[in-house]
Design an enzyme around this catalytic site. Sequence first.
Site, PDB file in Angstrom:
ATOM      1  CB  CYS A 194     -34.629  -0.713 -17.896  1.00  0.00           C
ATOM      2  SG  CYS A 194     -33.962   0.369 -19.163  1.00  0.00           S
ATOM      3  CB  CYS A 199     -31.084  -1.288 -18.826  1.00  0.00           C
ATOM      4  SG  CYS A 199     -31.672   0.314 -18.229  1.00  0.00           S
TER       5      CYS A 199
END
Length: 105
Positions: free
Chosen positions: A28, A31
């Site tokens: 991600c 993230c």
Amino acid sequence: MKTLTKQKSFTEVINQGKVVLYFTAGWCPDCTVIEPILPEIEVAYPDYSFIKVDRDEFMDICQDYSIFGIPSFLAFQDGEEVGRFVSKDRKTKEEIIQFMDGLPS
């Protein structure tokens, strides 16, 4: 930040006072952008324990709690959900602080 390692320990974790679950995944990019600020957030909110949850490893938990986008945050107090910051959008430091400020003190 601690990491959830076993599905069966999930209930035990959320029942330990004030807890914020941070849902993430290694792939991600959003993230990765917020991870450097998370230690600072942890220090600013010492009443909460922060637990990292790998979305890919704990898909059942994500389905049970409707975590369909990451990064996302769920807050619990003694096993009861008290806050939710869940979407597929990138989170900013300011948005995370606003979420944390809205949680029960």
